[in-house]
Write a protein that holds these residues in place. Structure first.
Motif, PDB file in Angstrom:
ATOM      1  N   PRO A 106       0.803  -1.228   0.000  1.00 42.77           N
ATOM      2  CA  PRO A 106       0.000   0.000   0.000  1.00 42.77           C
ATOM      3  C   PRO A 106       0.835   1.277   0.000  1.00 42.77           C
ATOM      4  O   PRO A 106       0.459   2.262  -0.639  1.00 42.77           O
ATOM      5  CB  PRO A 106      -0.834  -0.118   1.280  1.00 42.77           C
ATOM      6  N   ALA A 107       1.975   1.287   0.684  1.00 41.34           N
ATOM      7  CA  ALA A 107       2.819   2.493   0.749  1.00 41.34           C
ATOM      8  C   ALA A 107       3.403   2.871  -0.611  1.00 41.34           C
ATOM      9  O   ALA A 107       3.844   4.006  -0.802  1.00 41.34           O
ATOM     10  CB  ALA A 107       3.937   2.287   1.764  1.00 41.34           C
ATOM     11  N   GLU A 108       3.410   1.951  -1.571  1.00 44.04           N
ATOM     12  CA  GLU A 108       3.976   2.213  -2.897  1.00 44.04           C
ATOM     13  C   GLU A 108       2.937   2.639  -3.930  1.00 44.04           C
ATOM     14  O   GLU A 108       3.277   2.883  -5.085  1.00 44.04           O
ATOM     15  CB  GLU A 108       4.727   0.979  -3.387  1.00 44.04           C
ATOM     16  N   LEU A 109       1.678   2.726  -3.524  1.00 45.88           N
ATOM     17  CA  LEU A 109       0.624   3.129  -4.451  1.00 45.88           C
ATOM     18  C   LEU A 109       0.578   4.644  -4.559  1.00 45.88           C
ATOM     19  O   LEU A 109       0.816   5.351  -3.585  1.00 45.88           O
ATOM     20  CB  LEU A 109      -0.731   2.606  -3.975  1.00 45.88           C
ATOM     21  N   ALA A 110       0.264   5.136  -5.757  1.00 48.70           N
ATOM     22  CA  ALA A 110       0.192   6.582  -5.963  1.00 48.70           C
ATOM     23  C   ALA A 110      -0.836   6.908  -7.039  1.00 48.70           C
ATOM     24  O   ALA A 110      -1.042   6.133  -7.982  1.00 48.70           O
ATOM     25  CB  ALA A 110       1.557   7.126  -6.377  1.00 48.70           C
TER      26      ALA A 110
END
Length: 134
Positions: A106-110
């Motif tokens: 999730p932290a790599e989604l943009a």
């Protein structure tokens, strides 16, 4: 987790899920595609509406990370935030579908990332999800 309502307007949409196709409503009078399925076109008000499969390619338009929420099959908030994305589909500006992304932390989604449609099983039923491309 609310059950899906299948009626005259949504039957083709959910039949698409069983065929592992994302089907959207399309107006045969003006060509406008739209979700959710409705009995009339929201642009020209024609009742000449059918369903068509889309490619499933698009870009993340909105991304939310849920840290808590109602119980849902395949969602474990204890493992970290659960991503919910709205994807603008490539077929038409403004045509959007909301689901989750799998295969990417999730932290790599943009917003703006390219994604493509994929399918997982939830409660022994196909469920549409997205995967980041590249």
């Amino acid at each position: 987790y609310a059950p899906l309502v299948v009626d005259r307007d949504t039957a083709d949409f959910y039949r698409g899920w069983l065929a592992r196709e994302l089907r959207v409503a399309r107006c045969d009078a003006c060509g406008h595609r739209f979700l959710p399925p409705r009995p009339v076109c929201p642009r020209c008000w024609s009742a000449d509406v059918g369903a068509e499969a889309v490619s499933g390619r698009g870009t993340i338009f909105l991304c939310m990370l849920l840290h808590q929420g109602p119980p849902a099959p395949g969602v474990d908030y204890a493992q970290g935030p659960h991503p919910v994305v709205t994807v603008e589909l490539a077929e038409q500006t403004g045509l959007r579908f909301t689901s989750t992304v799998v295969g990417t932390p999730p932290a790599e989604l943009a917003i703006g990332q390219s994604v493509t449609l994929d399918w997982i099983e939830r409660n022994h039923v196909p469920f549409p999800v997205f995967r980041v491309v590249g």
